[in-house]
Write a protein that holds these residues in place. Structure first.
Motif, short mmCIF file in Angstrom:
data_model
loop_
_atom_site.label_atom_id
_atom_site.label_comp_id
_atom_site.label_asym_id
_atom_site.label_seq_id
_atom_site.Cartn_x
_atom_site.Cartn_y
_atom_site.Cartn_z
N ILE A 1 0.85 -1.17 0.00
CA ILE A 1 0.00 0.00 0.00
C ILE A 1 0.89 1.23 0.00
O ILE A 1 2.01 1.21 0.51
N ARG A 2 0.40 2.29 -0.61
CA ARG A 2 1.13 3.55 -0.69
C ARG A 2 0.49 4.54 0.27
O ARG A 2 -0.72 4.79 0.20
N ILE A 3 1.30 5.11 1.15
CA ILE A 3 0.81 6.03 2.17
C ILE A 3 1.47 7.38 1.96
O ILE A 3 2.70 7.46 1.86
N THR A 4 0.67 8.43 1.87
CA THR A 4 1.18 9.79 1.69
C THR A 4 0.69 10.65 2.84
O THR A 4 -0.50 10.66 3.15
N GLN A 5 1.61 11.37 3.46
CA GLN A 5 1.23 12.26 4.54
C GLN A 5 0.63 13.53 3.95
O GLN A 5 1.24 14.19 3.12
N THR A 6 -0.60 13.86 4.37
CA THR A 6 -1.28 15.05 3.85
C THR A 6 -1.43 16.13 4.90
O THR A 6 -1.64 17.29 4.56
N GLY A 7 -1.33 15.78 6.17
CA GLY A 7 -1.49 16.75 7.24
C GLY A 7 -0.20 16.92 8.02
O GLY A 7 0.68 16.06 8.02
N VAL B 1 -3.16 11.18 6.74
CA VAL B 1 -2.55 10.44 5.63
C VAL B 1 -3.59 10.09 4.58
O VAL B 1 -4.79 10.08 4.84
N ARG B 2 -3.08 9.79 3.37
CA ARG B 2 -3.92 9.27 2.28
C ARG B 2 -3.36 7.89 1.94
O ARG B 2 -2.14 7.72 1.79
N VAL B 3 -4.23 6.92 1.77
CA VAL B 3 -3.82 5.54 1.51
C VAL B 3 -4.31 5.13 0.13
O VAL B 3 -5.48 5.33 -0.20
N GLU B 4 -3.41 4.53 -0.66
CA GLU B 4 -3.76 4.03 -1.99
C GLU B 4 -3.33 2.57 -2.06
O GLU B 4 -2.20 2.24 -1.69
N ASP B 5 -4.21 1.71 -2.52
CA ASP B 5 -3.84 0.32 -2.74
C ASP B 5 -3.01 0.22 -4.00
O ASP B 5 -3.32 0.85 -5.01
N ASP B 6 -1.97 -0.59 -3.95
CA ASP B 6 -1.10 -0.79 -5.11
C ASP B 6 -1.76 -1.79 -6.05
O ASP B 6 -1.94 -2.94 -5.71
N GLU C 1 5.90 3.19 0.52
CA GLU C 1 5.21 1.96 0.16
C GLU C 1 5.52 0.93 1.23
O GLU C 1 6.69 0.63 1.47
N LEU C 2 4.49 0.43 1.87
CA LEU C 2 4.64 -0.54 2.95
C LEU C 2 3.82 -1.78 2.66
O LEU C 2 2.83 -1.72 1.91
N VAL C 3 4.20 -2.88 3.28
CA VAL C 3 3.44 -4.12 3.15
C VAL C 3 2.14 -3.97 3.91
O VAL C 3 2.12 -3.47 5.04
N ASP C 4 1.05 -4.36 3.30
CA ASP C 4 -0.27 -4.26 3.92
C ASP C 4 -0.40 -5.36 4.97
O ASP C 4 -0.54 -6.53 4.67
N SER C 5 -0.33 -4.94 6.25
CA SER C 5 -0.43 -5.89 7.35
C SER C 5 -1.37 -5.30 8.41
O SER C 5 -1.63 -4.09 8.40
N PRO C 6 -1.86 -6.13 9.32
CA PRO C 6 -2.73 -5.60 10.37
C PRO C 6 -2.04 -4.53 11.22
O PRO C 6 -2.67 -3.57 11.66
N GLU C 7 -0.74 -4.69 11.44
CA GLU C 7 0.00 -3.72 12.25
C GLU C 7 0.05 -2.36 11.56
O GLU C 7 -0.19 -1.33 12.19
N VAL C 8 0.35 -2.37 10.26
CA VAL C 8 0.42 -1.12 9.51
C VAL C 8 -0.97 -0.50 9.41
O VAL C 8 -1.13 0.72 9.55
N ARG C 9 -1.99 -1.31 9.19
CA ARG C 9 -3.36 -0.78 9.11
C ARG C 9 -3.78 -0.13 10.43
O ARG C 9 -4.46 0.89 10.45
N LYS D 1 7.30 14.51 7.05
CA LYS D 1 6.95 15.80 6.44
C LYS D 1 5.78 15.59 5.50
O LYS D 1 5.58 14.51 4.97
N ARG D 2 5.03 16.66 5.29
CA ARG D 2 3.89 16.57 4.38
C ARG D 2 4.34 16.20 2.98
O ARG D 2 5.44 16.53 2.55
N HIS D 3 3.49 15.49 2.28
CA HIS D 3 3.68 15.06 0.89
C HIS D 3 4.77 14.01 0.71
O HIS D 3 5.17 13.73 -0.40
N ARG D 4 5.23 13.42 1.80
CA ARG D 4 6.15 12.29 1.69
C ARG D 4 5.33 11.03 1.48
O ARG D 4 4.24 10.87 2.04
N THR D 5 5.86 10.12 0.67
CA THR D 5 5.14 8.89 0.35
C THR D 5 6.02 7.69 0.67
O THR D 5 7.23 7.71 0.42
#
Length: 65
Positions: free
Chosen positions: A7-13, A57-62, A39-47, A33-37
């Motif tokens: 999953i791709r995570i971008t900091q928006t705030g 943050v904004r989350v996008e599925d790969d 890519e992390l493995v989708d796991s329960p811990e990360v979620r 910092k804002r607008h940093r992105t």
């Protein structure tokens, strides 16, 4: 060990004015910092971490995984 779905995570705030645990969660996700992105493995811990700072943050599925 096989890699899971990414999953791709971008900091928006900003972290300014947030609680210490929210700041630590952003750092744990690799964001500081804002607008940093990242890519992390989708796991329960990360979620769980994402859920804690979902308003920052904004989350996008790969789609490629």
């Amino acid at each position: 060990m096989a890699e899971g779905k990414k999953i791709r995570i971008t900091q928006t705030g900003s972290h300014i004015g947030r609680t210490d645990d929210q700041r630590a969660t952003l750092i744990g996700l690799g964001l500081n910092k804002r607008h940093r992105t990242r890519e992390l493995v989708d796991s329960p811990e990360v979620r769980g971490m994402i859920n804690k700072v979902r308003h920052l943050v904004r989350v996008e599925d790969d789609k490629a995984a």
